[in-house]
Design a protein around this motif. Structure first.
Motif, PDB file in Angstrom:
ATOM      1  N   LEU A  73      97.479  48.343   9.938  1.00 28.97           N
ATOM      2  CA  LEU A  73      97.283  47.539   8.785  1.00 28.97           C
ATOM      3  C   LEU A  73      96.362  46.191   9.247  1.00 28.97           C
ATOM      4  CD1 LEU A  73      97.554  46.096   5.954  1.00 28.97           C
ATOM      5  CD2 LEU A  73      99.814  45.171   6.773  1.00 28.97           C
ATOM      6  N   VAL A  74      96.847  45.548  10.242  1.00 23.61           N
ATOM      7  CA  VAL A  74      96.011  44.420  10.849  1.00 23.61           C
ATOM      8  C   VAL A  74      94.673  45.152  11.165  1.00 23.61           C
ATOM      9  CG1 VAL A  74      96.124  42.808  12.771  1.00 23.61           C
ATOM     10  CG2 VAL A  74      98.127  43.167  11.593  1.00 23.61           C
ATOM     11  N   TRP A  75      94.544  45.996  12.095  1.00 28.52           N
ATOM     12  CA  TRP A  75      93.545  46.443  12.682  1.00 28.52           C
ATOM     13  C   TRP A  75      92.313  46.719  11.389  1.00 28.52           C
ATOM     14  CZ3 TRP A  75      89.175  47.354  15.231  1.00 28.52           C
ATOM     15  CH2 TRP A  75      88.528  48.777  14.830  1.00 28.52           C
ATOM     16  N   ARG A  76      92.712  47.660  10.572  1.00 31.32           N
ATOM     17  CA  ARG A  76      91.906  48.026   9.328  1.00 31.32           C
ATOM     18  C   ARG A  76      91.356  46.834   8.657  1.00 31.32           C
ATOM     19  NH1 ARG A  76      89.326  52.525   9.996  1.00 31.32           N
ATOM     20  NH2 ARG A  76      89.311  53.253   7.906  1.00 31.32           N
ATOM     21  N   VAL A  77      92.227  45.794   8.285  1.00 33.19           N
ATOM     22  CA  VAL A  77      91.882  44.766   7.316  1.00 33.19           C
ATOM     23  C   VAL A  77      90.962  43.846   8.443  1.00 33.19           C
ATOM     24  CG1 VAL A  77      92.586  42.442   6.615  1.00 33.19           C
ATOM     25  CG2 VAL A  77      93.962  44.484   6.043  1.00 33.19           C
ATOM     26  N   VAL A  78      91.187  43.652   9.621  1.00 33.05           N
ATOM     27  CA  VAL A  78      90.253  42.823  10.339  1.00 33.05           C
ATOM     28  C   VAL A  78      89.018  43.309  10.298  1.00 33.05           C
ATOM     29  CG1 VAL A  78      89.862  41.709  12.790  1.00 33.05           C
ATOM     30  CG2 VAL A  78      92.200  41.487  11.637  1.00 33.05           C
ATOM     31  N   ALA A  79      89.062  44.866  10.896  1.00 28.28           N
ATOM     32  CA  ALA A  79      87.802  45.539  10.818  1.00 28.28           C
ATOM     33  C   ALA A  79      86.960  45.469   9.575  1.00 28.28           C
ATOM     34  CB  ALA A  79      88.070  46.918  11.169  1.00 28.28           C
TER      35      ALA A  79
ATOM     36  N   GLY B 296      85.348  47.899   2.479  1.00 21.26           N
ATOM     37  CA  GLY B 296      86.555  47.968   1.484  1.00 21.26           C
ATOM     38  C   GLY B 296      87.503  49.128   1.674  1.00 21.26           C
ATOM     39  N   ALA B 297      86.938  50.318   2.032  1.00 18.99           N
ATOM     40  CA  ALA B 297      87.874  51.436   2.224  1.00 18.99           C
ATOM     41  C   ALA B 297      89.015  50.949   3.488  1.00 18.99           C
ATOM     42  CB  ALA B 297      86.961  52.680   2.546  1.00 18.99           C
ATOM     43  N   GLN B 298      88.120  50.276   4.453  1.00 12.09           N
ATOM     44  CA  GLN B 298      88.961  50.022   5.587  1.00 12.09           C
ATOM     45  C   GLN B 298      90.356  49.158   5.168  1.00 12.09           C
ATOM     46  OE1 GLN B 298      85.894  48.422   8.181  1.00 12.09           O
ATOM     47  NE2 GLN B 298      86.198  50.030   9.789  1.00 12.09           N
ATOM     48  N   VAL B 299      89.878  48.273   4.245  1.00 12.66           N
ATOM     49  CA  VAL B 299      90.890  47.402   3.979  1.00 12.66           C
ATOM     50  C   VAL B 299      92.046  48.170   3.284  1.00 12.66           C
ATOM     51  CG1 VAL B 299      91.546  45.380   2.697  1.00 12.66           C
ATOM     52  CG2 VAL B 299      89.629  45.217   3.821  1.00 12.66           C
ATOM     53  N   ILE B 300      91.596  48.867   2.237  1.00 11.61           N
ATOM     54  CA  ILE B 300      92.466  49.836   1.377  1.00 11.61           C
ATOM     55  C   ILE B 300      93.624  50.622   2.211  1.00 11.61           C
ATOM     56  CG2 ILE B 300      92.601  51.516  -0.360  1.00 11.61           C
ATOM     57  CD1 ILE B 300      89.961  49.930  -1.570  1.00 11.61           C
ATOM     58  N   THR B 301      92.979  51.368   3.149  1.00 12.60           N
ATOM     59  CA  THR B 301      93.661  52.333   3.748  1.00 12.60           C
ATOM     60  C   THR B 301      94.686  51.529   4.718  1.00 12.60           C
ATOM     61  OG1 THR B 301      91.747  52.348   5.584  1.00 12.60           O
ATOM     62  CG2 THR B 301      91.909  54.080   3.919  1.00 12.60           C
TER      63      THR B 301
ATOM     64  N   LEU C 257      96.032  48.739   3.832  1.00 12.33           N
ATOM     65  CA  LEU C 257      97.007  48.329   3.086  1.00 12.33           C
ATOM     66  C   LEU C 257      98.092  49.533   2.691  1.00 12.33           C
ATOM     67  CD1 LEU C 257      95.062  46.066   0.480  1.00 12.33           C
ATOM     68  CD2 LEU C 257      96.785  45.038   2.321  1.00 12.33           C
ATOM     69  N   ILE C 258      97.357  50.816   2.520  1.00 12.05           N
ATOM     70  CA  ILE C 258      98.223  52.148   2.246  1.00 12.05           C
ATOM     71  C   ILE C 258      99.272  52.226   3.393  1.00 12.05           C
ATOM     72  CG2 ILE C 258      98.329  54.389   2.040  1.00 12.05           C
ATOM     73  CD1 ILE C 258      95.521  53.957   0.350  1.00 12.05           C
ATOM     74  N   HIS C 259      98.677  52.051   4.687  1.00 16.14           N
ATOM     75  CA  HIS C 259      99.601  52.318   5.832  1.00 16.14           C
ATOM     76  C   HIS C 259     100.582  51.322   5.923  1.00 16.14           C
ATOM     77  CE1 HIS C 259      96.514  55.340   6.671  1.00 16.14           C
ATOM     78  NE2 HIS C 259      97.334  56.040   7.359  1.00 16.14           N
ATOM     79  N   GLY C 260     100.169  49.947   5.674  1.00 19.81           N
ATOM     80  CA  GLY C 260     101.080  48.912   5.632  1.00 19.81           C
ATOM     81  C   GLY C 260     102.465  49.371   4.845  1.00 19.81           C
ATOM     82  N   GLY C 261     102.173  49.648   3.600  1.00 17.84           N
ATOM     83  CA  GLY C 261     102.999  50.308   2.580  1.00 17.84           C
ATOM     84  C   GLY C 261     104.020  51.315   3.224  1.00 17.84           C
ATOM     85  N   ILE C 262     103.382  52.162   3.718  1.00 16.52           N
ATOM     86  CA  ILE C 262     104.188  53.448   4.613  1.00 16.52           C
ATOM     87  C   ILE C 262     105.044  52.879   5.691  1.00 16.52           C
ATOM     88  CG2 ILE C 262     103.952  55.387   5.916  1.00 16.52           C
ATOM     89  CD1 ILE C 262     101.453  56.064   4.588  1.00 16.52           C
ATOM     90  N   GLY C 263     104.483  51.532   6.436  1.00 13.90           N
ATOM     91  CA  GLY C 263     105.189  51.173   7.347  1.00 13.90           C
ATOM     92  C   GLY C 263     106.457  50.542   6.880  1.00 13.90           C
ATOM     93  N   ILE C 264     106.380  49.850   5.827  1.00 10.08           N
ATOM     94  CA  ILE C 264     107.653  49.195   5.338  1.00 10.08           C
ATOM     95  C   ILE C 264     108.542  50.332   4.919  1.00 10.08           C
ATOM     96  CG2 ILE C 264     108.436  48.129   2.993  1.00 10.08           C
ATOM     97  CD1 ILE C 264     105.594  46.591   2.740  1.00 10.08           C
ATOM     98  N   SER C 265     108.146  51.430   4.377  1.00  6.01           N
ATOM     99  CA  SER C 265     109.179  52.358   4.360  1.00  6.01           C
ATOM    100  C   SER C 265     109.818  52.914   5.311  1.00  6.01           C
ATOM    101  CB  SER C 265     108.492  53.626   3.330  1.00  6.01           C
ATOM    102  OG  SER C 265     107.430  54.400   4.034  1.00  6.01           O
TER     103      SER C 265
END
Length: 273
Positions: free
Chosen positions: A73-79, A98-103, A105-113
């Motif tokens: 999540l951090v990598w994609r948002v910073v990138a 934008g796609a980097q940020v969205i993907t 966030l999606i993986h961050g959501g998976i990380g929470i689960s």
């Protein structure tokens, strides 16, 4: 990003993120391969991780995967925000960022689960989570159109990954080495198979939107079940499982050999050079 420490830190965050993705698809692909030859069911991401929790050292592994997904999540948002991969500021570049940020966030959501599962939460059954969130979306105003839009985005992602493997565009992002040269053909197969499976998931979501029936929606696990039920289903499922394992290999290779233009420097040769 001029500070060397920050650059090195981002590199390791990126590696942890891709490593976590690799671990997930190794697990899902390995279970699909097992299901192709034994009387077990192929499992999607959520169920596969629930299976891992019951294994020795499963909980520490889940913690590692969850933390790794937060790193992704951090990598994609910073990138995306800092444009460390030089996509630029034109329409195409902004879309990619934008796609980097969205993907991310999606993986961050998976990380929470995943972290929730590691802390003792339930892993969900029969791979019906896609149906759950599809039903929730459809209960909203214009919900069917939202699901249809998600299906189109997912179909676009599937096409993107498949052509990325088929055309070899990924080669420009990987540093040339003995390792990357040897696994290059395997990466091609992994990306094409992964793209095809994403397209299957997208079509199930699209059909659910068309029929206004959330029960038609399915995630990765459902796509694998569909392959198993077709003619020559064992072969198809085995091929899908192998493809997902090879996609995991791609993620592991990304972790070690991905070229980041604004960090890696101009002298590194890529696989396409």
């Amino acid at each position: 990003m001029d500070d060397d420490t920050a650059k090195d830190g981002l590199k390791w965050i990126m590696r942890a993120g891709y490593g976590a993705r690799g671990a997930i698809y190794t697990l899902v692909g390995g279970l699909a391969l097992l299901a192709a030859f034994k009387s077990t069911n192929a499992q999607g991401t959520k169920d596969a991780l629930a299976t891992l929790r019951n294994e020795p050292y499963g909980v520490p592994a889940l913690w590692a995967i969850g933390i790794g997904l937060f790193a992704y999540l951090v990598w994609r948002v910073v990138a995306g925000v800092k444009d460390v991969e030089d996509h630029g500021t034109d329409a195409k570049g902004l879309f990619a960022r934008g796609a980097q940020v969205i993907t991310g966030l999606i993986h961050g959501g998976i990380g929470i689960s995943v972290i929730g599962l590691a802390m003792g939460g339930q892993g969900g059954g029969s791979g019906d989570s896609a149906q759950d969130w599809t039903q929730k979306l459809m209960s909203m105003p214009m919900g069917r159109y939202v699901v249809a839009a998600v299906a189109l985005v997912l179909l676009g992602a599937g096409i993107y990954y498949a052509q990325k493997g088929w055309r070899g565009t990924y080669k420009s992002h990987l540093a040339r080495s003995q390792v990357t040269e040897k696994v290059d053909p395997l990466i091609t197969i992994g990306l094409v198979v992964y793209g095809a499976i994403l397209a299957m998931v997208a079509m199930s979501l699209g059909y659910a939107a068309l029929t206004a029936d959330p029960a038609q929606a399915g995630g990765l696990g459902q796509a694998l079940h569909q392959l198993r039920s077709m003619a020559f289903g064992r072969i198809l499922l085995g091929g899908a499982g192998l493809g997902l394992v090879l996609f995991a290999v791609y993620n592991f290779v990304e972790a070690g050999y991905r070229i980041i233009p604004r960090i890696s420097g101009p002298d590194i040769k890529s696989l396409i050079d």
